[in-house]
Design a protein around this motif. Sequence first.
Motif, PDB file in Angstrom:
ATOM      1  N   PHE A  11     -24.691 -18.105  -1.018  1.00  8.62           N
ATOM      2  CA  PHE A  11     -24.667 -17.093  -0.386  1.00  8.62           C
ATOM      3  C   PHE A  11     -23.658 -15.030  -0.652  1.00  8.62           C
ATOM      4  CE2 PHE A  11     -27.217 -20.190   1.764  1.00  8.62           C
ATOM      5  CZ  PHE A  11     -28.720 -19.777   1.473  1.00  8.62           C
ATOM      6  N   LEU A  12     -22.282 -15.948  -1.147  1.00  5.73           N
ATOM      7  CA  LEU A  12     -21.467 -15.555  -0.652  1.00  5.73           C
ATOM      8  C   LEU A  12     -19.929 -16.490  -1.500  1.00  5.73           C
ATOM      9  CD1 LEU A  12     -20.764 -15.531   3.213  1.00  5.73           C
ATOM     10  CD2 LEU A  12     -21.892 -13.404   1.230  1.00  5.73           C
ATOM     11  N   ASP A  13     -19.670 -15.360  -1.769  1.00  2.98           N
ATOM     12  CA  ASP A  13     -18.347 -15.731  -2.690  1.00  2.98           C
ATOM     13  C   ASP A  13     -16.703 -15.251  -2.079  1.00  2.98           C
ATOM     14  OD1 ASP A  13     -16.133 -16.318  -4.696  1.00  2.98           O
ATOM     15  OD2 ASP A  13     -16.859 -14.728  -5.678  1.00  2.98           O
ATOM     16  N   ILE A  14     -16.527 -17.192  -0.950  1.00  2.00           N
ATOM     17  CA  ILE A  14     -15.379 -16.357  -0.612  1.00  2.00           C
ATOM     18  C   ILE A  14     -14.419 -17.321  -1.054  1.00  2.00           C
ATOM     19  CG2 ILE A  14     -15.048 -17.269   2.078  1.00  2.00           C
ATOM     20  CD1 ILE A  14     -17.088 -14.736   1.750  1.00  2.00           C
ATOM     21  N   LYS A  15     -12.887 -16.398  -0.892  1.00  2.00           N
ATOM     22  CA  LYS A  15     -12.371 -16.993  -1.433  1.00  2.00           C
ATOM     23  C   LYS A  15     -11.600 -18.219  -1.226  1.00  2.00           C
ATOM     24  CE  LYS A  15     -12.968 -14.133  -4.885  1.00  2.00           C
ATOM     25  NZ  LYS A  15     -13.787 -14.669  -6.148  1.00  2.00           N
ATOM     26  N   ASN A  16     -10.949 -17.724   0.823  1.00  2.00           N
ATOM     27  CA  ASN A  16      -9.726 -18.294   1.796  1.00  2.00           C
ATOM     28  C   ASN A  16     -10.770 -18.919   2.266  1.00  2.00           C
ATOM     29  OD1 ASN A  16      -8.303 -17.172  -0.348  1.00  2.00           O
ATOM     30  ND2 ASN A  16      -8.022 -15.419   0.757  1.00  2.00           N
ATOM     31  N   CYS A  17     -12.222 -19.407   2.368  1.00  2.00           N
ATOM     32  CA  CYS A  17     -12.475 -20.206   2.925  1.00  2.00           C
ATOM     33  C   CYS A  17     -12.198 -21.741   2.767  1.00  2.00           C
ATOM     34  CB  CYS A  17     -14.049 -20.331   2.958  1.00  2.00           C
ATOM     35  SG  CYS A  17     -14.769 -20.610   0.933  1.00  2.00           S
ATOM     36  N   ILE A  18     -12.463 -22.280   4.654  1.00  2.00           N
ATOM     37  CA  ILE A  18     -12.404 -23.892   5.131  1.00  2.00           C
ATOM     38  C   ILE A  18     -13.688 -23.778   5.392  1.00  2.00           C
ATOM     39  CG2 ILE A  18     -10.854 -25.303   6.235  1.00  2.00           C
ATOM     40  CD1 ILE A  18      -8.728 -22.901   6.071  1.00  2.00           C
ATOM     41  N   ASP A  19     -14.096 -25.240   4.895  1.00  2.00           N
ATOM     42  CA  ASP A  19     -15.520 -26.035   5.054  1.00  2.00           C
ATOM     43  C   ASP A  19     -15.082 -27.008   6.747  1.00  2.00           C
ATOM     44  OD1 ASP A  19     -17.566 -28.166   5.820  1.00  2.00           O
ATOM     45  OD2 ASP A  19     -18.089 -27.838   3.622  1.00  2.00           O
ATOM     46  N   VAL A  20     -15.143 -26.977   7.948  1.00  2.00           N
ATOM     47  CA  VAL A  20     -15.341 -27.299   8.617  1.00  2.00           C
ATOM     48  C   VAL A  20     -15.343 -28.802   9.252  1.00  2.00           C
ATOM     49  CG1 VAL A  20     -15.455 -26.887  11.898  1.00  2.00           C
ATOM     50  CG2 VAL A  20     -14.898 -25.055  10.389  1.00  2.00           C
ATOM     51  N   GLN A  21     -16.341 -28.717   8.419  1.00  3.73           N
ATOM     52  CA  GLN A  21     -16.995 -30.633   8.322  1.00  3.73           C
ATOM     53  C   GLN A  21     -15.978 -30.702   8.605  1.00  3.73           C
ATOM     54  OE1 GLN A  21     -19.136 -32.362  10.284  1.00  3.73           O
ATOM     55  NE2 GLN A  21     -20.909 -30.571  10.308  1.00  3.73           N
ATOM     56  N   PHE A  22     -15.228 -30.745   6.935  1.00  4.42           N
ATOM     57  CA  PHE A  22     -14.762 -32.172   6.081  1.00  4.42           C
ATOM     58  C   PHE A  22     -13.139 -32.180   7.506  1.00  4.42           C
ATOM     59  CE2 PHE A  22     -15.450 -30.411   1.957  1.00  4.42           C
ATOM     60  CZ  PHE A  22     -16.114 -31.621   2.302  1.00  4.42           C
ATOM     61  N   ILE A  23     -13.259 -31.395   7.990  1.00  7.74           N
ATOM     62  CA  ILE A  23     -11.674 -31.276   9.003  1.00  7.74           C
ATOM     63  C   ILE A  23     -12.539 -32.453  10.666  1.00  7.74           C
ATOM     64  CG2 ILE A  23     -10.997 -29.994  11.156  1.00  7.74           C
ATOM     65  CD1 ILE A  23     -10.815 -27.163   9.140  1.00  7.74           C
ATOM     66  N   ASN A  24     -13.471 -32.034  11.105  1.00  4.65           N
ATOM     67  CA  ASN A  24     -14.805 -32.672  11.935  1.00  4.65           C
ATOM     68  C   ASN A  24     -14.629 -34.528  11.294  1.00  4.65           C
ATOM     69  OD1 ASN A  24     -16.512 -33.462  14.402  1.00  4.65           O
ATOM     70  ND2 ASN A  24     -17.770 -33.679  12.547  1.00  4.65           N
TER      71      ASN A  24
END
Length: 431
Positions: free
Chosen positions: A88-101
């Motif tokens: 849906f979006l092209d976000i450059k600096n995103c971090i996946d919280v599920q991986f952190i979890n």
Amino acid sequence: MYFVIEDVNQLAQLQPEQSCFIQVISGNDKFHPKLSTTSLIYYNNFSKGYIFVVDHCEGFNLDLSKIQDFINSHQKVYLLDKKYHSYFLDIKNCIDVQFININQAGKFDEFDCDTTLHRDYYIKHGVDKSINKFIPISKHYEKCECLFFKVKNLLELETETEKEDDLISAYKCVEEKGIKIDKSLFFQKYQPNAPEYSISGDLIYGTYNLYNTTGRPTNAFNGINFLAIPKDKEFRECFLPKNDLLVEFDFDAYHLRLIAKLINFECSDESMHLTLGKLYFEKDELSEEEYKKSKEITFRQLYGGVEEKYKNIDFFASLDSYIDKEWKKYNTFGGTLLPTGRLIKKSDNMNKLRLFNYIVQNMETKENITKINSLVDYLKDKSTELILITYDSFLFDFSIEDGKDTLTNIKNILQEGNMIVKHKYGKTYAF
């Protein structure tokens, strides 16, 4: 300032922060993201939550590109499921919280925040592609506020994200292609929960779940497990090429050769199963039954521990030493960093063989990522597509116009790193 942002003047009043959290709300949560569109976007700057209206019956619609530009002005954008959001979006600096979890808690969480109204709407109108456009914005806001506060303590705890990004982009490139089906034959053998969720025209879509503890993706969506399709003809003949042929490349003794890399054992061009079988039976030629038996012996050593009588074989002597060394490191440092960057923290239910199994499965994923990226780059100007990855095989939708050399080059890419592959092909997946 009100929490609903539905025009550019309201958007202009928001100043970009260093970090934010977002959540895309599509037309229907249950549809494959390839088959859905954006309805709303939840945004939280860590001080207050807002809803950006893209397509909803209760508000005027903002240009999605302007919202994207605003989000991209942040240095860090946290979200749940980067692969999903990338549709849906092209976000450059995103971090996946599920991986952190997963790194912090060692498990995947659904973070269920559905309101009673959400549940009621989905029970009554679950196959409506635009259901979220009619659920009140206030209820979507309530759900997303709940979601933000559940994950808030995980934000800023990210470690290595580059490898995670490689994993996401590689498997998205495969799943977004879709697989052509004969719908009549497909429905005779499969019962998807709701065909609309994953089928459009004659294409069916799966989705790779990247949030397994071992880092090894699975692919089950809408009631279909794409990694465990029965080999019987009647279950596979419904899968067809969009081009001319389906071509599958199978790795020979994939895990054995990956393990050989881990323990610095040099493999020949011969099948590892055959090489080890000759040592078990102390002969140069194996019968079909002996070859089958050798595979059983090998897998028993890999996942049940090396038996004393096989420790005189160099491969297993090195393997036994490697398993003990990794187990010692795991206990000394309180965990293990897997090849893809996934962190396995020390826990009471771990043992040295399970840890070794995690390492091998994760090594497989790392190897696959490298091969997928090389294949995607090679095929970018061709009609042939990589459409499915199982645990030890790659399935291609091959165009004859690309020429036989394309298959030769695909094979060479797959065999990089001292791997061996065999191939099968046909007009359907029922080879």
